[in-house]
Design an enzyme around this catalytic site. Structure first.
Site, PDB file in Angstrom:
ATOM      1  N   CYS A  28      36.108  35.049  35.901  1.00 11.67           N
ATOM      2  CA  CYS A  28      35.144  34.740  36.963  1.00 11.67           C
ATOM      3  C   CYS A  28      33.758  35.011  36.381  1.00 11.67           C
ATOM      4  O   CYS A  28      33.441  36.126  35.999  1.00 11.67           O
ATOM      5  CB  CYS A  28      35.420  35.634  38.174  1.00 11.67           C
ATOM      6  SG  CYS A  28      34.430  35.276  39.619  1.00 11.67           S
ATOM      7  N   HIS A  29      32.945  33.966  36.270  1.00 12.89           N
ATOM      8  CA  HIS A  29      31.656  34.127  35.595  1.00 12.89           C
ATOM      9  C   HIS A  29      30.590  34.729  36.512  1.00 12.89           C
ATOM     10  O   HIS A  29      30.658  34.571  37.734  1.00 12.89           O
ATOM     11  CB  HIS A  29      31.189  32.789  34.997  1.00 12.89           C
ATOM     12  CG  HIS A  29      31.014  31.713  36.017  1.00 12.89           C
ATOM     13  ND1 HIS A  29      32.070  31.002  36.554  1.00 12.89           N
ATOM     14  CD2 HIS A  29      29.900  31.223  36.594  1.00 12.89           C
ATOM     15  CE1 HIS A  29      31.609  30.122  37.427  1.00 12.89           C
ATOM     16  NE2 HIS A  29      30.305  30.235  37.475  1.00 12.89           N
ATOM     17  N   ASP A  73      39.735  53.984  52.594  1.00 16.07           N
ATOM     18  CA  ASP A  73      39.487  55.230  51.867  1.00 16.07           C
ATOM     19  C   ASP A  73      38.836  56.287  52.750  1.00 16.07           C
ATOM     20  O   ASP A  73      39.225  57.453  52.731  1.00 16.07           O
ATOM     21  CB  ASP A  73      38.608  54.961  50.642  1.00 16.07           C
ATOM     22  CG  ASP A  73      38.297  56.235  49.890  1.00 16.07           C
ATOM     23  OD1 ASP A  73      39.260  56.910  49.448  1.00 16.07           O
ATOM     24  OD2 ASP A  73      37.112  56.570  49.738  1.00 16.07           O
TER      25      ASP A  73
END
Length: 127
Positions: free
Chosen positions: A41-42, A96
């Site tokens: 993924c650029h 979290d």
């Protein structure tokens, strides 16, 4: 999530801090860091990355935090992966921060709802 966890988030009483504010920052960071998380993924110069939350008490689905991300760029490429990374990072942050209260939370239903621009043009989900 449980009603207790939902109420603690809504009342800003989770010990780790304001869940939705921290999750919003995490989501924006997730969008900006997408190319570091997803192989091939650029990197993309984003012009907008925003994350919003809706607290829902819909039965029979129960108590939940719905997360929506909006991402934009000026290039001729899509930013679907950045939006998905934003929602994922925000959801993981909610988990979290709340896991001390409830470990039976679930993350799910992450999807692209609408996309415009890029080579494939405008697209809207049928769901």
């Amino acid at each position: 999530m449980t009603k207790e966890t939902f109420d603690l988030i809504k009342q800003d009483k989770i010990k780790k801090g304001n869940v939705l504010t921290v999750a919003q920052v995490a989501g924006i960071q997730g969008a900006k860091s997408c190319s570091q998380l997803i192989p091939l993924c650029h990197p993309i110069g984003l012009t907008k990355a925003s994350v919003a939350f809706t607290m829902s008490e819909d039965l029979p689905l129960g108590h939940r935090v719905d997360i929506e991300a909006h991402v934009r760029c000026k290039g001729e490429t899509g930013v679907e992966m950045e939006a998905l990374a934003a929602v994922s990072a925000a959801a993981l942050t909610v988990f979290d921060m709340c896991k001390a209260v409830s470990k039976d939370m679930q993350i799910g239903g992450i999807r692209v709802v609408e996309k415009s621009g890029g080579k494939s043009g405008h697209w809207t989900s049928d769901k």
